[in-house]
Design an enzyme around this catalytic site. Sequence first.
Site, PDB file in Angstrom:
ATOM      1  N   ARG A  79       1.073  -1.469  -0.261  1.00 53.61           N
ATOM      2  CA  ARG A  79      -0.277   0.453   0.069  1.00 53.61           C
ATOM      3  C   ARG A  79       0.185   1.478   0.153  1.00 53.61           C
ATOM      4  NH1 ARG A  79      -5.458  -1.340   1.820  1.00 53.61           N
ATOM      5  NH2 ARG A  79      -5.637  -3.826   1.895  1.00 53.61           N
ATOM      6  N   SER A  84     -23.520 -14.319   9.137  1.00 55.16           N
ATOM      7  CA  SER A  84     -22.258 -13.254   8.755  1.00 55.16           C
ATOM      8  C   SER A  84     -22.582 -12.838   7.377  1.00 55.16           C
ATOM      9  CB  SER A  84     -21.278 -12.832   9.510  1.00 55.16           C
ATOM     10  OG  SER A  84     -20.279 -11.805   8.617  1.00 55.16           O
ATOM     11  N   SER A 140     -19.623  -1.093   0.651  1.00 55.07           N
ATOM     12  CA  SER A 140     -18.850  -0.072  -0.202  1.00 55.07           C
ATOM     13  C   SER A 140     -17.866  -0.314  -1.351  1.00 55.07           C
ATOM     14  CB  SER A 140     -17.549   0.509   0.527  1.00 55.07           C
ATOM     15  OG  SER A 140     -17.097  -0.438   0.946  1.00 55.07           O
ATOM     16  N   HIS A 186     -22.073   3.010   5.363  1.00 56.51           N
ATOM     17  CA  HIS A 186     -22.241   3.893   4.141  1.00 56.51           C
ATOM     18  C   HIS A 186     -23.289   4.673   3.763  1.00 56.51           C
ATOM     19  CE1 HIS A 186     -17.846   3.117   2.915  1.00 56.51           C
ATOM     20  NE2 HIS A 186     -18.211   2.319   3.728  1.00 56.51           N
ATOM     21  N   THR A 218     -21.526   5.038  11.887  1.00 59.60           N
ATOM     22  CA  THR A 218     -19.381   6.060  11.926  1.00 59.60           C
ATOM     23  C   THR A 218     -19.811   7.921  11.142  1.00 59.60           C
ATOM     24  OG1 THR A 218     -17.696   6.605  10.687  1.00 59.60           O
ATOM     25  CG2 THR A 218     -19.074   6.054   9.458  1.00 59.60           C
ATOM     26  N   LYS A 264     -17.539   9.640   7.768  1.00 62.99           N
ATOM     27  CA  LYS A 264     -17.422   9.170   6.844  1.00 62.99           C
ATOM     28  C   LYS A 264     -18.623  10.550   6.381  1.00 62.99           C
ATOM     29  CE  LYS A 264     -15.996   4.754   6.093  1.00 62.99           C
ATOM     30  NZ  LYS A 264     -16.009   3.598   6.182  1.00 62.99           N
ATOM     31  N   THR A 319     -10.855   2.629  26.860  1.00 61.47           N
ATOM     32  CA  THR A 319      -9.798   3.764  25.503  1.00 61.47           C
ATOM     33  C   THR A 319     -10.393   4.855  26.159  1.00 61.47           C
ATOM     34  OG1 THR A 319      -9.920   3.438  23.208  1.00 61.47           O
ATOM     35  CG2 THR A 319     -11.455   3.533  24.201  1.00 61.47           C
ATOM     36  N   THR A 320      -9.353   6.135  25.871  1.00 59.57           N
ATOM     37  CA  THR A 320     -10.060   7.604  26.122  1.00 59.57           C
ATOM     38  C   THR A 320     -11.421   7.708  25.618  1.00 59.57           C
ATOM     39  OG1 THR A 320      -7.761   8.756  26.938  1.00 59.57           O
ATOM     40  CG2 THR A 320      -8.792   9.444  26.124  1.00 59.57           C
ATOM     41  N   THR A 324      -8.340  -5.967  -0.782  1.00 61.73           N
ATOM     42  CA  THR A 324     -10.234  -5.148  -0.941  1.00 61.73           C
ATOM     43  C   THR A 324     -10.669  -6.035  -1.597  1.00 61.73           C
ATOM     44  OG1 THR A 324      -8.226  -3.500   0.251  1.00 61.73           O
ATOM     45  CG2 THR A 324     -10.900  -2.916  -0.669  1.00 61.73           C
TER      46      THR A 324
HETATM   47  C1  LIG Z   1     -15.748   2.085   7.110  1.00 59.55           C
HETATM   48  C2  LIG Z   1     -15.569   1.202   7.554  1.00 59.55           C
HETATM   49  C3  LIG Z   1     -16.122   1.239   8.752  1.00 59.55           C
HETATM   50  C4  LIG Z   1     -15.250   0.988   9.516  1.00 59.55           C
HETATM   51  O1  LIG Z   1     -16.113   2.682  10.500  1.00 59.55           O
HETATM   52  P1  LIG Z   1     -14.171   4.298  10.420  1.00 59.55           P
HETATM   53  O2  LIG Z   1     -15.490   4.952  11.374  1.00 59.55           O
HETATM   54  O3  LIG Z   1     -13.533   4.565   9.379  1.00 59.55           O
HETATM   55  O4  LIG Z   1     -13.665   3.121  11.850  1.00 59.55           O
HETATM   56  C5  LIG Z   1     -16.915   0.017   9.529  1.00 59.55           C
HETATM   57  N1  LIG Z   1     -17.959  -0.788   8.536  1.00 59.55           N
HETATM   58  C6  LIG Z   1     -17.865  -0.321   7.241  1.00 59.55           C
HETATM   59  C7  LIG Z   1     -18.384  -1.011   5.890  1.00 59.55           C
HETATM   60  C8  LIG Z   1     -16.640   0.189   6.846  1.00 59.55           C
HETATM   61  O5  LIG Z   1     -16.482   0.530   5.399  1.00 59.55           O
END
Ligand SMILES: *Cc1c(COP(=O)(O)O)cnc(C)c1O
Length: 404
Positions: free
Chosen positions: A20, A133, A185, A213, A241, A244, A273-274, A359
């Site tokens: 990468r 899954s 994605s 997404h 998330t 994004k 974790t913080t 990927t």
């Molecule tokens: C990017 C992604 C995540 C992780 O989210 P982040 O906030 O970037 O850590 C989880 N699930 C899918 C499908 C993603 O594409």
Amino acid sequence: MYDALFRAQLDELKADGNYRHFAELERHRGQFPAATHHGAQREVTIWCSNDYLGMGQHPAVLQAMHSALDTCGAGSGGTRNISGTTHEHVLLEAELADLHGKQAALLFTSGYVSNWASLGTLGARIPGLMILSDALNHASMIEGIRHSKAERIIWKHNDLADLERHLAALPLDRPKLIAFESVYSMDGDIAPIAEICDLAKRYNAMTYLDEVHAVGLYGPRGGGIAEREGLMRRIDVIQGTLGKAYGVTGGYIAASATLCDVIRSFASGFIFTTALPPAVAAGARAAVAHLKRSDLERAAQRRAVASVREALDRIGVPHLPNPSHIIPLMVGCPQKCRYIADRLLAEHAIYIQPINYPTVPRGTERLRITPSPVHSAEDIRRLALGLEALWAECQLARRPIAAQ
Ligand SMILES: *Cc1c(COP(=O)(O)O)cnc(C)c1O
């Protein structure tokens, strides 16, 4: 000795073309998708960002972050349990619970951690749980499921018959959890959520939906595909998330108060974790709140996606049809994929990261384009020009030019 071992493994990656290379970018606030590409030492247009709506530079988001930074300082100062739960965290969790029509929401440092910690904890806390899954689930879900040590079945991607076959083979009273995504994605395809919920009901399964997404992008308030289709109440856990479409960073789940309390109480990845900085929570909340009220960004994104697809059709460059905002240009060869990306950068000032194995499967190497409301008509024109030249040069298959 260790160094030689590591180097051999890296050499193997390089020989396979899977090493990468990171593009070193400096995004320009107010001008994104424009950025400085430090490697190429030039200004570029980014066409592969997951800041899908440009919220990373939205004035309301920046204002909220500046203001929280000036009021509260930089970090949160602790884990959630030990002084790190700030007022901003609590407000953001309420905003997210409301977004998805759930009793509660729980914040994590990223979407990855939210999947890993939540699935890991559910799998470990429900005795005898079988996790079903989807075969194309994200690495964070796979790792969470593995970490849980629960038994698992991988069902064929978006294949209801295969899912039902597995469900029907299990005792009806055995605890089950179906884990899947809404928008996938890499292909931009969308799961049949209603039908999966029907199966979950028939076979006594919980549902866990990754809407990473889709949140911010679909549904009248940005609640995702499940909101758009009126299905949020039928999903037990909605995961998303803040990094994004919401343009900041962080991850979360929204679910019943009891389920969130269990994850809060037992998930190591939540506890030890913080907590996110309050300014991050404030920025994310501003983005979520804005996209609940405003459909302008979503509408402009849909127009940009349609214009890019039309431009590709005009020049005959094939793009995978799908019902989402993700436009995959299939190249099908890792060397050509990287070559096209390199030339787009060098000659056309366009940055699109080539997507190669692991990927995506070998033979499906692609350029993944994510048009946004901040891409102009001129950006789209330049993208089409560059792609047309390179598609011809690389002698890649063209589609008959659409008669219009
Ligand atoms: C990017 C992604 C995540 C992780 O989210 P982040 O906030 O970037 O850590 C989880 N699930 C899918 C499908 C993603 O594409």
